[in-house]
Structure formats: C-alpha cells, structure tokens
Design a protein around this motif. Structure first.
Motif, PDB file in Angstrom:
ATOM      1  N   TYR A  35       0.850  -1.180   0.000  1.00  0.00           N
ATOM      2  CA  TYR A  35       0.000   0.000   0.000  1.00  0.00           C
ATOM      3  C   TYR A  35       0.892   1.238   0.000  1.00  0.00           C
ATOM      4  O   TYR A  35       2.071   1.168   0.345  1.00  0.00           O
ATOM      5  N   LEU A  43      -4.664   6.141   2.008  1.00  0.00           N
ATOM      6  CA  LEU A  43      -4.072   4.807   1.890  1.00  0.00           C
ATOM      7  C   LEU A  43      -4.578   4.152   0.617  1.00  0.00           C
ATOM      8  O   LEU A  43      -5.763   3.898   0.461  1.00  0.00           O
ATOM      9  N   PHE A  45      -4.139   0.905  -2.208  1.00  0.00           N
ATOM     10  CA  PHE A  45      -3.632  -0.434  -2.498  1.00  0.00           C
ATOM     11  C   PHE A  45      -2.823  -0.412  -3.790  1.00  0.00           C
ATOM     12  O   PHE A  45      -3.238   0.197  -4.779  1.00  0.00           O
ATOM     13  N   LEU A  91       3.788   1.023   2.576  1.00  0.00           N
ATOM     14  CA  LEU A  91       3.501   0.058   3.633  1.00  0.00           C
ATOM     15  C   LEU A  91       3.306  -1.322   3.039  1.00  0.00           C
ATOM     16  O   LEU A  91       2.666  -1.485   2.002  1.00  0.00           O
TER      17      LEU A  91
ATOM     18  N   SER B  42       3.307   2.826  11.952  1.00  0.00           N
ATOM     19  CA  SER B  42       2.495   2.041  11.036  1.00  0.00           C
ATOM     20  C   SER B  42       1.094   1.822  11.596  1.00  0.00           C
ATOM     21  O   SER B  42       0.712   2.407  12.601  1.00  0.00           O
ATOM     22  N   ASN B  98      -7.571  -7.061  -0.861  1.00  0.00           N
ATOM     23  CA  ASN B  98      -6.968  -5.799  -0.453  1.00  0.00           C
ATOM     24  C   ASN B  98      -7.982  -4.950   0.304  1.00  0.00           C
ATOM     25  O   ASN B  98      -9.178  -5.019   0.091  1.00  0.00           O
ATOM     26  N   LEU B  99      -7.456  -4.136   1.212  1.00  0.00           N
ATOM     27  CA  LEU B  99      -8.300  -3.280   2.026  1.00  0.00           C
ATOM     28  C   LEU B  99      -8.528  -1.933   1.345  1.00  0.00           C
ATOM     29  O   LEU B  99      -7.621  -1.362   0.741  1.00  0.00           O
ATOM     30  N   PHE B 101      -9.563   1.753   2.547  1.00  0.00           N
ATOM     31  CA  PHE B 101      -9.573   2.491   3.799  1.00  0.00           C
ATOM     32  C   PHE B 101     -10.401   3.762   3.699  1.00  0.00           C
ATOM     33  O   PHE B 101     -10.486   4.392   2.642  1.00  0.00           O
TER      34      PHE B 101
END
Lengths: 114, 111
Positions: A35, A43, A45, A91, B42, B98-99, B101
């Motif tokens: 990410y 954020l 992906f 990340l 993080s 995948n997330l 957010f």
C-alpha cells in the motif's frame, strides 16, 4: 522476527533515480500486500501477492512501478525514474491467507524524492 | 467503485468525555477492520468485525458493525490522552483481499 519488517525505513533520492523497497512478511503468511500512504491520496492499495504470484498489477500507479516476490517470502517494490509525486510512505502487509484474514502491517518506508 | 467514508475526520475531545466515530461503506461486506496509527508509525490492528451485529471491546474502545446499514461505529468511553491517534476503518475491496480504507479520523484528547 515476529512482525512484518521493511527496509529501508527512510529513503531520500533524487528525481530520476531508481529505488528498491523491501518487505519481509511474517513467517508462514502466504498473502502479501503493498500500500501507499500519502497526504493527498490517503491509503491506496498497490499490489497483492499470493505466494510468488501477483495476479493483477492494475493497482500500480504507473509502469515505472514493479514488484516481485521470491520464495513465497521477501518482496521488493521497485520504482524506476522516480518522480516527486512518488514521495509517500510505502507500507507492506501480510496475512495468513488471502481474503478475510487480518492483515498485519510493517513499519513502512518513507520515500522522499527531491 | 467501493467507497469508505469516515466522520468526523478531525475530533478534539476532552479527557473523560465520550464520543463516536462513524464509518460508512458503499457495498456489501460482512467484515470490517479498525486500525490505529500513531504519528510516524504504522497501522496497528484494533478490531476485526466478522458479522452483522458484531461488537468488540478493548479498554475504552468499543466497535460495532451493522452490515444492513453498511455502518460501523467506534465508540470512545471516558477518553484519555493515550488514545490520541488517527483511526482508520477498512473493508475488503475485491477478489484480492486488499483493504479499502477510509480517510481516517484524527483524534486529539486534551486534558
């Protein structure tokens, strides 16, 4: 180690240079995610690996970005000919398997392109 | 396109007060994740909500999930300074797991 590790923690580079970012997932985790976190975009992906395979690379921002994973473990994200808009925190996360499993994040690599 | 919206985006609270952060998402999902991020750090996993009606509590934080309303809440009880951080909710975005957010809620707890 117990958690996801990433290196380097900070990287400052000049525009046009190539950079390599490394991610070492939790041992035994088959799924690995990259990410990017930036002020403007939040954020995002980038790419997913199941084992060594990345089935869909469409999340990568441009063709200057590439990623690979070897041995079902370590992954590297490479950015060629870096641009200032690539500056962000990158990340990496891993999870036991794909889908529905909790993702554990590494500490990130802060990339600054001058 | 799947969207995850959090509100408020900024929250300044006094110690001892209660408040709720809301997370709405635009597609069906029976799982939702809450993460905490301290400045320069993080993402730390707080809660994984796995089904409709799920409620989880850890200390002064309680999270719940209503999949019919596509809404999750993170309730803060009697806030303390140590809770100051940015809180993100996320849902699974696609077949890759995948997330996606939300933009995050920056919480500041003041004495």
């Amino acid at each position: 180690g117990a958690g996801v590790s990433q290196s380097p923690s900070n990287k400052v580079t000049e525009k046009g240079k190539d950079v390599e970012l490394r991610c070492d997932p939790i041992s035994g985790h088959t799924a690995l995610y990259w990410y990017r976190q930036s002020l403007g975009q939040g954020l995002e992906f980038l790419i997913y690996f199941q084992g060594n395979s990345a089935p869909d690379k469409s999340g990568l921002p441009s063709d200057r970005f590439s990623a690979e994973r070897t041995g079902g473990s370590v992954s590297t994200l490479t950015i060629q000919r870096t641009q200032q808009e690539d500056s962000a925190v990158y990340l990496c996360a891993s999870s036991l398997t794909q889908l529905w499993n909790e993702q554990f994040f590494g500490p990130g690599t802060r990339l600054t392109v001058l | 396109e799947l969207k995850v919206e959090q509100n408020p985006l900024f929250l300044s609270m006094q110690e001892g007060k209660n408040y709720t952060i809301y997370c709405n998402y635009s597609t069906t999902s029976d799982r939702l994740y809450w993460y905490r991020q301290d400045p320069g750090k993080s993402l730390e996993s707080l809660f994984v909500l796995l089904s409709n009606g799920a409620v989880k509590q850890e200390g002064r934080l309680m999270a719940s999930l209503d999949t019919k309303a596509r809404l999750s809440t993170l309730h803060i009880t009697a806030a303390v300074h140590d809770l100051s951080a940015t809180y993100f909710c996320a849902v699974i975005g696609g077949s890759q797991g995948n997330l996606i957010f939300g933009k995050g809620t920056k919480l500041s707890v003041k004495p």
